[in-house]
Design an enzyme around this catalytic site. Sequence first.
Site, PDB file in Angstrom:
ATOM      1  N   GLU A 210       0.832  -1.212   0.000  1.00 57.74           N
ATOM      2  CA  GLU A 210       0.000   0.000   0.000  1.00 57.74           C
ATOM      3  C   GLU A 210       0.867   1.263   0.000  1.00 57.74           C
ATOM      4  O   GLU A 210       0.530   2.256  -0.656  1.00 57.74           O
ATOM      5  CB  GLU A 210      -0.953   0.022   1.197  1.00 57.74           C
ATOM      6  CG  GLU A 210      -1.902  -1.169   1.309  1.00 57.74           C
ATOM      7  CD  GLU A 210      -2.695  -1.466   0.050  1.00 57.74           C
ATOM      8  OE1 GLU A 210      -2.872  -0.567  -0.789  1.00 57.74           O
ATOM      9  OE2 GLU A 210      -3.128  -2.621  -0.112  1.00 57.74           O
ATOM     10  N   HIS A 213       1.790   2.062  -3.456  1.00 61.64           N
ATOM     11  CA  HIS A 213       0.763   2.882  -4.128  1.00 61.64           C
ATOM     12  C   HIS A 213       0.875   4.341  -3.676  1.00 61.64           C
ATOM     13  O   HIS A 213       0.795   5.265  -4.480  1.00 61.64           O
ATOM     14  CB  HIS A 213      -0.643   2.388  -3.791  1.00 61.64           C
ATOM     15  CG  HIS A 213      -1.035   1.096  -4.431  1.00 61.64           C
ATOM     16  ND1 HIS A 213      -0.816   0.808  -5.758  1.00 61.64           N
ATOM     17  CD2 HIS A 213      -1.693   0.018  -3.928  1.00 61.64           C
ATOM     18  CE1 HIS A 213      -1.308  -0.402  -6.034  1.00 61.64           C
ATOM     19  NE2 HIS A 213      -1.834  -0.899  -4.938  1.00 61.64           N
TER      20      HIS A 213
HETATM   21 ZN   LIG Z   1      -2.654  -2.766  -4.612  1.00 62.96          ZN
END
Ligand SMILES: [Zn+2]
Length: 308
Positions: A210, A213
């Site tokens: 995450e 991202h």
């Molecule tokens: Zn992802």
Amino acid sequence: MLLQAFIVCASLALAFAAPFHNYTRCANQYNSTQLQALEAQYTQDLAAAEASGSLQRITTPSTLSGGSSLVCRPIQVAWHIIYESETVQGGYMSDKAVQDSIDALNGHYRGTEFRFLLDRTTRTKNKTWFNDVDGDSPLQDDMKKQLHVGDARTLNVYTVNFPTAKSLGYAPYPQFYAQAPWNDGVVIKHSSVPGGAAVGFNQGKTLTHEVGHWLGLLHVFNEDGKCVDWDFVSDTPVQSTWTEGCPTSKDSCDGLPGEDSIHNFMDYSMDVCLTEFTPGQIARMHAQSDLYRKISRGFCPWDWPFLG
Ligand SMILES: [Zn+2]
Ligand SMILES: *[C@@H]1O[C@H](CO)[C@@H](O)[C@H](O)[C@H]1NC(C)=O
Ligand SMILES: *[C@@H]1O[C@H](CO)[C@@H](O)[C@H](O)[C@H]1NC(C)=O
Ligand SMILES: *[C@@H]1O[C@H](CO)[C@@H](O)[C@H](O)[C@H]1NC(C)=O
Ligand SMILES: [Ca+2]
Ligand SMILES: [Ca+2]
């Protein structure tokens, strides 16, 4: 509108059989048209910043005598524990458990210039948030508006349980910070932290994924199932399916060069299988953080984690 400000990594588990495990890492709800528009914006923002000279990096020499010549990009972490009861199962995390997560994150980002430093921990007992916060729920807006701290350089992490048992996390892109600063934080399932109850997914690599991202990376696989590049990174081979479990090898686009990035943090393999970012991904994270997060770049103080 706000929904556009997410990479929502909800469960896609119903869409496929999961022979190896019970969890789906996360799922990006953007389609390729949207991603291409985002990439066009990134390219344009980068060109504009370069032209105006505003991309110049802030480089501060270390003030500590033991400072090394290695370069670090420090990221302050605000860790928000949402829990329903004062037990591990109820989402409660000790200071040690939080620090173990930060240590694991630094280990996984060892090949980058990023260093994660715990700035603060908050604990909020809220059964509704713990169980029902999800990427597209107004509850997540309530939670983040109440708890988010810092600026674009601050990594806000929220640990919750999620209403969908199989979902492990979701995160925003750096481009969205300007639109909704309060929304700029990653949300993960509490049991995905190192030693947590999410068997097979409890080495903290959901957070690593995450944060990837959050620093501008996309999944290494094409979410439309096509043999077409999806992540705008040239050294991750074209891959048409996400990976489950930990196969010895996989080549979903065998007509195209390179095997699938089954060990890449931006695939969906089990935690034990995920070990790397590529140089292209690292360069992209550094560039996106320069552009959108203005994370400072300087010499690493001697006592920062994982030098060398
Ligand atoms: Zn992802
Ligand atoms: C992509 O998503 C947007 C927003 O949901 C939608 O308007 C558009 O039609 C979609 N495009 C494709 C090719 O699916
Ligand atoms: C718990 O969540 C509810 C629903 O968003 C909210 O109204 C309430 O203020 C929260 N309570 C605390 C103590 O944060
Ligand atoms: C997967 O789910 C099943 C049924 O809910 C459960 O019995 C099993 O313990 C789970 N396995 C793991 C590895 O969590
Ligand atoms: Ca690629
Ligand atoms: Ca191939």
